[in-house]
Design a protein around this motif. Structure first.
Motif, PDB file in Angstrom:
ATOM      1  N   ARG A 283       0.939  -1.243   0.049  1.00  0.00           N
ATOM      2  CA  ARG A 283       0.057  -0.069   0.067  1.00  0.00           C
ATOM      3  C   ARG A 283       0.987   1.185   0.066  1.00  0.00           C
ATOM      4  N   VAL A 284       0.477   2.281  -0.470  1.00  0.00           N
ATOM      5  CA  VAL A 284       0.946   3.473  -0.817  1.00  0.00           C
ATOM      6  C   VAL A 284       0.697   4.264   0.624  1.00  0.00           C
ATOM      7  N   TYR A 285       1.436   5.070   1.223  1.00  0.00           N
ATOM      8  CA  TYR A 285       0.857   5.953   2.476  1.00  0.00           C
ATOM      9  C   TYR A 285       1.711   7.175   2.083  1.00  0.00           C
ATOM     10  N   ASN A 286       1.364   8.213   2.938  1.00  0.00           N
ATOM     11  CA  ASN A 286       1.933   9.556   3.072  1.00  0.00           C
ATOM     12  C   ASN A 286       3.377   9.510   3.345  1.00  0.00           C
ATOM     13  N   GLY A 287       4.349   8.607   3.287  1.00  0.00           N
ATOM     14  CA  GLY A 287       5.642   8.764   3.292  1.00  0.00           C
ATOM     15  C   GLY A 287       6.102   7.968   2.176  1.00  0.00           C
ATOM     16  N   SER A 288       5.378   7.949   1.219  1.00  0.00           N
ATOM     17  CA  SER A 288       5.551   7.229  -0.215  1.00  0.00           C
ATOM     18  C   SER A 288       5.999   8.275  -1.013  1.00  0.00           C
ATOM     19  N   ARG A 289       6.982   8.186  -1.749  1.00  0.00           N
ATOM     20  CA  ARG A 289       7.645   9.303  -2.843  1.00  0.00           C
ATOM     21  C   ARG A 289       7.860   8.654  -4.146  1.00  0.00           C
ATOM     22  N   GLU A 290       8.023   9.458  -5.210  1.00  0.00           N
ATOM     23  CA  GLU A 290       8.382   9.192  -6.375  1.00  0.00           C
ATOM     24  C   GLU A 290       7.460   9.014  -7.525  1.00  0.00           C
ATOM     25  N   THR A 291       7.679   9.559  -8.562  1.00  0.00           N
ATOM     26  CA  THR A 291       6.935   9.363  -9.727  1.00  0.00           C
ATOM     27  C   THR A 291       7.670   8.842 -11.189  1.00  0.00           C
ATOM     28  N   THR A 292       8.864   8.213 -10.810  1.00  0.00           N
ATOM     29  CA  THR A 292       9.463   7.712 -11.825  1.00  0.00           C
ATOM     30  C   THR A 292       8.757   6.846 -12.808  1.00  0.00           C
TER      31      THR A 292
END
Length: 126
Positions: A47-56
């Motif tokens: 799951r993605v959460y508010n600490g996930s980053r990057e849109t590569t």
């Protein structure tokens, strides 16, 4: 860039593990806070959460586009941050929220990585 061994067959195999309610699937990413390993839901999917980053690299469906526009217009922050800010709080950590708008998942291990040699001005400093 895609990691060595990437293929359509591999992608489709990994996609089959993602819950059907997905709107965005991040093909890779950065765990900026360090909780992503606690959010594993199937082999290879978190799951993605508010600490996930990057849109590569990511896959987004029509519902995801609508949902992303709702949460990102007007854009007040970096896109990858703003796309993860709408969700439900975790029972085990009040500052962590599971992203639900858009309903987002990420592949782990990733299928893509950011090419930091070709793009050295990135804000990430690992």
């Amino acid at each position: 860039e895609f990691l060595p061994g990437f293929s359509e067959e591999l992608f489709l195999h990994r996609l089959a593990e993602v819950p059907k309610d997905w709107q965005v699937i991040f093909l890779g990413g950065v765990d900026a806070v360090g909780f992503q390993d606690l959010l594993q839901i199937t082999p290879g999917v978190r799951r993605v959460y508010n600490g996930s980053r990057e849109t590569t690299g990511y896959v987004i469906n029509v519902e995801g586009v609508r949902s992303a526009l709702e949460v990102c217009v007007p854009l007040m922050w970096q896109l990858d941050t703003q796309m993860t800010m709408h969700g439900i709080p975790c029972d085990w950590h009040p500052e962590i929220a599971i992203t639900t708008k858009p309903m987002s998942y990420s592949f782990w291990p990733p299928l893509v990585v950011q090419n930091k040699e070709a793009f050295p001005t990135d804000v990430q400093k690992d």
